[in-house]
Design a protein around this motif. Structure first.
Motif, PDB file in Angstrom:
ATOM      1  N   ILE A   1       0.678  -1.707  -0.223  1.00 17.08           N
ATOM      2  CA  ILE A   1      -0.022  -0.236   0.410  1.00 17.08           C
ATOM      3  C   ILE A   1       1.094   1.019  -0.179  1.00 17.08           C
ATOM      4  N   THR A   2       1.782   1.605  -0.371  1.00 18.10           N
ATOM      5  CA  THR A   2       2.935   2.575   0.302  1.00 18.10           C
ATOM      6  C   THR A   2       3.087   3.010  -1.034  1.00 18.10           C
ATOM      7  N   PRO A   3       2.834   2.631  -2.420  1.00 16.49           N
ATOM      8  CA  PRO A   3       1.880   3.617  -3.597  1.00 16.49           C
ATOM      9  C   PRO A   3       0.876   5.307  -3.371  1.00 16.49           C
ATOM     10  N   LEU A   4      -0.223   4.393  -2.696  1.00 19.09           N
ATOM     11  CA  LEU A   4      -1.583   4.925  -1.533  1.00 19.09           C
ATOM     12  C   LEU A   4      -1.085   6.120  -0.872  1.00 19.09           C
ATOM     13  N   LEU A   5      -0.104   5.431   0.061  1.00 21.28           N
ATOM     14  CA  LEU A   5       0.393   6.361   1.117  1.00 21.28           C
ATOM     15  C   LEU A   5       0.714   7.898   1.037  1.00 21.28           C
ATOM     16  N   GLU A   6       1.254   7.081  -0.778  1.00 19.13           N
ATOM     17  CA  GLU A   6       3.245   7.885  -1.042  1.00 19.13           C
ATOM     18  C   GLU A   6       1.770   9.265  -1.963  1.00 19.13           C
ATOM     19  N   ASP A   7       0.568   9.028  -2.249  1.00 14.96           N
ATOM     20  CA  ASP A   7      -0.230  10.123  -3.337  1.00 14.96           C
ATOM     21  C   ASP A   7      -0.762  10.390  -2.104  1.00 14.96           C
ATOM     22  N   ALA A   8      -0.299  12.040  -2.202  1.00 12.16           N
ATOM     23  CA  ALA A   8      -2.039  13.100  -1.414  1.00 12.16           C
ATOM     24  C   ALA A   8      -2.862  12.679  -1.853  1.00 12.16           C
ATOM     25  N   GLU A   9      -3.833  12.547  -3.030  1.00 12.75           N
ATOM     26  CA  GLU A   9      -4.705  12.939  -3.298  1.00 12.75           C
ATOM     27  C   GLU A   9      -5.230  11.024  -2.419  1.00 12.75           C
ATOM     28  N   ALA A  10      -4.711   9.939  -2.594  1.00 14.02           N
ATOM     29  CA  ALA A  10      -5.449   8.608  -2.541  1.00 14.02           C
ATOM     30  C   ALA A  10      -5.217   8.526  -1.560  1.00 14.02           C
ATOM     31  N   PHE A  11      -4.297   9.481  -0.537  1.00 17.31           N
ATOM     32  CA  PHE A  11      -4.002   9.501   1.014  1.00 17.31           C
ATOM     33  C   PHE A  11      -5.628   9.364   1.591  1.00 17.31           C
ATOM     34  N   ARG A  12      -5.340  10.717   1.147  1.00 14.64           N
ATOM     35  CA  ARG A  12      -6.569  11.206   1.338  1.00 14.64           C
ATOM     36  C   ARG A  12      -8.131  11.311   1.761  1.00 14.64           C
ATOM     37  N   LYS A  13      -7.962  10.225   0.367  1.00 19.06           N
ATOM     38  CA  LYS A  13     -10.102   9.753   0.006  1.00 19.06           C
ATOM     39  C   LYS A  13      -9.833   8.537   0.137  1.00 19.06           C
ATOM     40  N   ALA A  14      -8.705   7.649   0.601  1.00 18.25           N
ATOM     41  CA  ALA A  14      -8.431   6.219   1.091  1.00 18.25           C
ATOM     42  C   ALA A  14      -9.252   6.357   2.425  1.00 18.25           C
ATOM     43  N   GLY A  15      -8.666   7.847   3.371  1.00 18.93           N
ATOM     44  CA  GLY A  15      -8.710   7.763   4.204  1.00 18.93           C
ATOM     45  C   GLY A  15     -10.407   8.506   4.966  1.00 18.93           C
ATOM     46  N   GLU A  16     -11.103   9.383   3.714  1.00 16.61           N
ATOM     47  CA  GLU A  16     -12.446  10.144   3.797  1.00 16.61           C
ATOM     48  C   GLU A  16     -13.040   8.731   3.315  1.00 16.61           C
ATOM     49  N   ALA A  17     -12.814   7.868   2.487  1.00 16.17           N
ATOM     50  CA  ALA A  17     -13.659   6.191   2.186  1.00 16.17           C
ATOM     51  C   ALA A  17     -13.490   5.233   3.433  1.00 16.17           C
ATOM     52  N   LEU A  18     -12.357   4.906   3.853  1.00 16.54           N
ATOM     53  CA  LEU A  18     -12.755   4.639   6.023  1.00 16.54           C
ATOM     54  C   LEU A  18     -13.911   4.946   6.763  1.00 16.54           C
ATOM     55  N   MET A  19     -13.475   6.596   6.515  1.00 13.47           N
ATOM     56  CA  MET A  19     -14.431   7.353   7.637  1.00 13.47           C
ATOM     57  C   MET A  19     -15.845   7.056   6.990  1.00 13.47           C
ATOM     58  N   ASP A  20     -16.352   7.285   5.910  1.00 13.93           N
ATOM     59  CA  ASP A  20     -17.732   6.731   5.364  1.00 13.93           C
ATOM     60  C   ASP A  20     -18.263   5.357   6.191  1.00 13.93           C
ATOM     61  N   PHE A  21     -17.121   4.367   6.139  1.00 10.90           N
ATOM     62  CA  PHE A  21     -17.994   3.572   7.027  1.00 10.90           C
ATOM     63  C   PHE A  21     -18.672   3.541   8.714  1.00 10.90           C
ATOM     64  N   VAL A  22     -17.769   4.114   9.078  1.00 12.20           N
ATOM     65  CA  VAL A  22     -17.590   3.956  10.654  1.00 12.20           C
ATOM     66  C   VAL A  22     -18.631   5.610  11.124  1.00 12.20           C
ATOM     67  N   LYS A  23     -18.823   6.728  10.250  1.00  9.75           N
ATOM     68  CA  LYS A  23     -19.188   8.023  10.711  1.00  9.75           C
ATOM     69  C   LYS A  23     -20.557   8.223  11.751  1.00  9.75           C
ATOM     70  N   ASP A  24     -21.328   6.462  11.342  1.00  7.61           N
ATOM     71  CA  ASP A  24     -22.314   6.572  12.065  1.00  7.61           C
ATOM     72  C   ASP A  24     -22.358   5.767  13.589  1.00  7.61           C
ATOM     73  N   LEU A  25     -20.989   5.311  13.343  1.00  7.39           N
ATOM     74  CA  LEU A  25     -21.003   3.959  14.721  1.00  7.39           C
ATOM     75  C   LEU A  25     -20.737   4.805  16.094  1.00  7.39           C
ATOM     76  N   ARG A  26     -21.827   4.346  17.103  1.00  6.85           N
ATOM     77  CA  ARG A  26     -20.972   4.898  18.672  1.00  6.85           C
ATOM     78  C   ARG A  26     -20.038   5.038  18.480  1.00  6.85           C
ATOM     79  N   VAL A  27     -18.600   5.309  18.466  1.00  6.30           N
ATOM     80  CA  VAL A  27     -17.208   4.409  19.488  1.00  6.30           C
ATOM     81  C   VAL A  27     -16.900   5.352  20.053  1.00  6.30           C
ATOM     82  N   ASP A  28     -16.101   4.432  21.218  1.00  3.22           N
ATOM     83  CA  ASP A  28     -15.589   4.548  22.233  1.00  3.22           C
ATOM     84  C   ASP A  28     -14.144   5.211  21.920  1.00  3.22           C
ATOM     85  N   LYS A  29     -13.093   4.116  21.133  1.00  3.05           N
ATOM     86  CA  LYS A  29     -11.881   4.327  21.113  1.00  3.05           C
ATOM     87  C   LYS A  29     -12.025   2.605  19.520  1.00  3.05           C
TER      88      LYS A  29
END
Ligand code: PRP
Ligand code: ADE
Length: 170
Positions: A23-51
């Motif tokens: 996954i290092t190419p994804l980490l090295e590309d600023a836009e891909a790195f950010r968009k992957a983070g946003e997409a992972l966040m979409d999976f969890v944004k409606d959950l109640r999470v403590d940790k």
């Protein structure tokens, strides 16, 4: 964005027969790195999470970002002997070997709703081990969240009823 364009498949690494998903190419590309983070966040944004628990070492790239965006604490699950206070340990098998992970026993408060993040779900041994650690400390796993699921290895079956989300599958 097609995230697979940023994941390099490396044959026979780290051992013959393994197709390593780098996954290092994804980490090295600023836009891909950010968009992957946003997409992972979409999976969890409606959950109640403590940790958020992130798994050493490749789980450490995104787990703290998710924790920060959710406004909750980040708990590192580390290889043995790295954490200085009282730990809970679990051994497990990998696609290429076996290992163990520890978390500080005090990091999980009974009743905590816990999000687990790692880069790859392969055989599921690692994720199963962390789910067991969290539940043995009284936490409740609300989702296991991955960049990559290697479906052909059947890791999902090891996680039973735990909700599982992954950005890309092979
Ligand atoms: O589903 P499994 O078969 O358990 O495999 C998945 C695990 O294997 C890799 O970690 P690795 O132990 O290679 O460590 P690293 O993250 O430090 O590179 C990966 O980052 C996952 O944690
Ligand atoms: N094939 C693979 N590629 C990258 N990380 C892994 N972890 C376990 N199996 C893997």
């Amino acid at each position: 964005m097609n995230f697979k364009d940023y994941i390099r498949e490396v044959p026979d690494f780290p051992t013959p027969g393994i197709s390593f998903k780098d996954i290092t190419p994804l980490l090295e590309d600023a836009e891909a790195f950010r968009k992957a983070g946003e997409a992972l966040m979409d999976f969890v944004k409606d959950l109640r999470v403590d940790k958020v628990v992130g798994i050493e070492s490749r789980g450490f790239f995104y787990a703290p970002i998710l924790a920060e965006k959710l406004g909750v604490g980040f708990v590192p699950a580390r290889k043995p002997g790295k954490l200085p206070r009282k730990t809970q340990r679990q051994t497990y098998d990998l696609e290429y070997g076996s290992d163990a992970l520890e978390i500080h026993a005090e990091s999980i408060t009974p009743g905590d709703r816990v999000l687990i993040h790692d880069d790859v779900l392969a055989t599921g041994g690692t994720a199963r081990a962390i789910c067991d650690l969290v539940t043995s400390l009284g936490g409740e796993v609300v989702q296991c969240n991955f960049l990559i699921e290697l479906e052909f290895l059947g890791g999902r079956q090891k996680l039973g009823d735990v909700p599982l989300r992954a950005l890309v599958s092979y």
